[in-house]
Design a protein around this motif. Sequence first.
Motif, PDB file in Angstrom:
ATOM      1  N   PRO A 141       0.805  -1.230   0.000  1.00  0.00           N
ATOM      2  CA  PRO A 141       0.000   0.000   0.000  1.00  0.00           C
ATOM      3  C   PRO A 141       0.833   1.273   0.000  1.00  0.00           C
ATOM      4  O   PRO A 141       0.317   2.349  -0.297  1.00  0.00           O
ATOM      5  CB  PRO A 141      -0.808  -0.102   1.299  1.00  0.00           C
ATOM      6  N   LEU A 142       2.130   1.179   0.312  1.00  0.00           N
ATOM      7  CA  LEU A 142       2.967   2.384   0.361  1.00  0.00           C
ATOM      8  C   LEU A 142       3.656   2.673  -0.973  1.00  0.00           C
ATOM      9  O   LEU A 142       4.412   3.629  -1.092  1.00  0.00           O
ATOM     10  CB  LEU A 142       4.025   2.251   1.472  1.00  0.00           C
ATOM     11  N   ILE A 143       3.392   1.812  -1.959  1.00  0.00           N
ATOM     12  CA  ILE A 143       4.007   2.046  -3.271  1.00  0.00           C
ATOM     13  C   ILE A 143       3.362   3.264  -3.937  1.00  0.00           C
ATOM     14  O   ILE A 143       2.166   3.471  -3.829  1.00  0.00           O
ATOM     15  CB  ILE A 143       3.895   0.775  -4.148  1.00  0.00           C
ATOM     16  N   PHE A 158       1.865  11.792   5.985  1.00  0.00           N
ATOM     17  CA  PHE A 158       1.446  10.529   6.608  1.00  0.00           C
ATOM     18  C   PHE A 158       2.610   9.875   7.351  1.00  0.00           C
ATOM     19  O   PHE A 158       2.464   9.405   8.461  1.00  0.00           O
ATOM     20  CB  PHE A 158       0.911   9.555   5.554  1.00  0.00           C
ATOM     21  N   GLY A 159       3.767   9.807   6.688  1.00  0.00           N
ATOM     22  CA  GLY A 159       4.885   9.108   7.317  1.00  0.00           C
ATOM     23  C   GLY A 159       6.072   9.054   6.383  1.00  0.00           C
ATOM     24  O   GLY A 159       6.021   9.579   5.256  1.00  0.00           O
ATOM     25  N   PRO A 160       7.158   8.402   6.829  1.00  0.00           N
ATOM     26  CA  PRO A 160       8.404   8.423   6.047  1.00  0.00           C
ATOM     27  C   PRO A 160       8.382   7.501   4.825  1.00  0.00           C
ATOM     28  O   PRO A 160       7.602   6.553   4.773  1.00  0.00           O
ATOM     29  CB  PRO A 160       9.441   7.914   7.059  1.00  0.00           C
ATOM     30  N   ARG A 161       9.256   7.787   3.897  1.00  0.00           N
ATOM     31  CA  ARG A 161       9.364   6.975   2.681  1.00  0.00           C
ATOM     32  C   ARG A 161       9.709   5.506   2.995  1.00  0.00           C
ATOM     33  O   ARG A 161       9.189   4.571   2.411  1.00  0.00           O
ATOM     34  CB  ARG A 161      10.437   7.600   1.770  1.00  0.00           C
ATOM     35  N   PHE A 162      10.621   5.328   3.956  1.00  0.00           N
ATOM     36  CA  PHE A 162      11.105   3.969   4.255  1.00  0.00           C
ATOM     37  C   PHE A 162      10.828   3.606   5.714  1.00  0.00           C
ATOM     38  O   PHE A 162      11.735   3.645   6.553  1.00  0.00           O
ATOM     39  CB  PHE A 162      12.614   3.863   3.982  1.00  0.00           C
ATOM     40  N   PRO A 163       9.607   3.257   6.054  1.00  0.00           N
ATOM     41  CA  PRO A 163       9.318   2.951   7.457  1.00  0.00           C
ATOM     42  C   PRO A 163       9.898   1.606   7.874  1.00  0.00           C
ATOM     43  O   PRO A 163      10.023   0.687   7.061  1.00  0.00           O
ATOM     44  CB  PRO A 163       7.792   2.891   7.499  1.00  0.00           C
ATOM     45  N   SER A 164      10.255   1.522   9.152  1.00  0.00           N
ATOM     46  CA  SER A 164      10.704   0.233   9.689  1.00  0.00           C
ATOM     47  C   SER A 164       9.497  -0.510  10.227  1.00  0.00           C
ATOM     48  O   SER A 164       8.604   0.069  10.835  1.00  0.00           O
ATOM     49  CB  SER A 164      11.704   0.489  10.823  1.00  0.00           C
ATOM     50  N   LEU A 165       9.470  -1.824  10.017  1.00  0.00           N
ATOM     51  CA  LEU A 165       8.325  -2.609  10.498  1.00  0.00           C
ATOM     52  C   LEU A 165       8.722  -3.574  11.607  1.00  0.00           C
ATOM     53  O   LEU A 165       7.960  -4.493  11.923  1.00  0.00           O
ATOM     54  CB  LEU A 165       7.704  -3.404   9.343  1.00  0.00           C
ATOM     55  N   TRP A 166       9.901  -3.408  12.186  1.00  0.00           N
ATOM     56  CA  TRP A 166      10.355  -4.457  13.098  1.00  0.00           C
ATOM     57  C   TRP A 166       9.476  -4.559  14.339  1.00  0.00           C
ATOM     58  O   TRP A 166       9.346  -5.628  14.924  1.00  0.00           O
ATOM     59  CB  TRP A 166      11.841  -4.294  13.454  1.00  0.00           C
ATOM     60  N   VAL A 185       0.133   0.401   6.845  1.00  0.00           N
ATOM     61  CA  VAL A 185      -0.265   1.812   6.716  1.00  0.00           C
ATOM     62  C   VAL A 185      -0.413   2.464   8.096  1.00  0.00           C
ATOM     63  O   VAL A 185      -0.024   3.617   8.302  1.00  0.00           O
ATOM     64  CB  VAL A 185      -1.573   1.904   5.883  1.00  0.00           C
ATOM     65  N   ALA A 186      -0.925   1.719   9.051  1.00  0.00           N
ATOM     66  CA  ALA A 186      -1.081   2.261  10.416  1.00  0.00           C
ATOM     67  C   ALA A 186       0.288   2.553  11.028  1.00  0.00           C
ATOM     68  O   ALA A 186       0.517   3.591  11.636  1.00  0.00           O
ATOM     69  CB  ALA A 186      -1.867   1.289  11.280  1.00  0.00           C
ATOM     70  N   LYS A 187       1.210   1.626  10.847  1.00  0.00           N
ATOM     71  CA  LYS A 187       2.564   1.808  11.386  1.00  0.00           C
ATOM     72  C   LYS A 187       3.251   2.990  10.689  1.00  0.00           C
ATOM     73  O   LYS A 187       3.919   3.809  11.319  1.00  0.00           O
ATOM     74  CB  LYS A 187       3.352   0.505  11.179  1.00  0.00           C
ATOM     75  N   HIS A 188       3.050   3.071   9.382  1.00  0.00           N
ATOM     76  CA  HIS A 188       3.648   4.160   8.598  1.00  0.00           C
ATOM     77  C   HIS A 188       3.205   5.517   9.147  1.00  0.00           C
ATOM     78  O   HIS A 188       3.990   6.462   9.209  1.00  0.00           O
ATOM     79  CB  HIS A 188       3.219   3.997   7.128  1.00  0.00           C
TER      80      HIS A 188
END
Length: 295
Positions: free
Chosen positions: A148-150, A157-165, A229-232
């Motif tokens: 969904p971030l493509i 909304f948030g950064p280009r490269f979010p971390s998902l760890w 998307v929520a984390k982003h």
Amino acid sequence: MYSKKESRYENCEETARWLRDRVRTPPCIAIICGSGLGLLADTLCDPQVFSYSQIPNFPTSTVPGHAGELVFGTLQGKSCVCMKGRFHVYEGYPLWKVTLPVRVFKLMGVQVLLVTNAAGSLCETYRTGDLMIIRDHINMPGLASLNPLIGPNDDRFGPRFPSLWDTYDPNLRSTALEITHRLGHAKLTHEGVYCMVGGPNFESVAEAKFLRLLGADAVGMSTAPEAVVAKHCGMRVFGLSLITNRVAQGYEGQEAVDHNSVLEVSKWRSQILQDLVTELVATICCQVDNDQQPY
Ligand SMILES: O=P(O)(O)O[C@@H]1C[C@H](O)[C@@H](CO)O1
């Protein structure tokens, strides 16, 4: 390419403004109800219900067990919004539409997203009717560029490269585990890895074996895009799967799964799931920001 008209942020703003002009209390917690799990929304106090078809830019639900209503109200004194029905990629929606509600909730002031789903078990020790607290996910479509971030990133909304760890909030997970112990459901609760596939077909035996080898404990057709998307956009996320079936990993002696049986199990177990989510909501500290004017 994305046209200006389709601009994600402006679409979300328009929808958030429409809802905010109508809801009595802006929500601080959003709950997405999975297949057959919409009954939770009926437990909200002082409810305000909007059909998805009324809401600007909202897709409509096409899957049985997904009523297609947004319900605002309070649960344990916290102001919440429940999605009675979500959107899936297999319905033909692009991922930015599947996840549009999450961004709308963010713009309305939501800080915590609770996501539920129906899922098939790949893990030998899980039984039908068990619960799995999601520790992490494998976003199979995302790994193949269906993420969904493509597209152009909007820094609002948030950064280009979010971390998902740490997508699935460790505190919410441990609190939920404690609650299941307190409610006497410890034996049927697990923590595990959810794998999202695109669907709509259930897995072949070879696919199921492959997903198990990858480290997945349960498989379903949603949740990962919403969580990404929520984390982003900086929300705390909690995910809960109801195990509605065991996924066949052999060719003999296995029962084929269908959507009706998924809905049956959801109905059977919905009270347990509701109790857990309700108790979890009671523990969440968040403040309704009545002054928030993000647009
Ligand atoms: O919305 P969820 O992920 O709960 O729905 C699951 C996946 C499919 O939509 C459906 C299959 O029965 O249930």
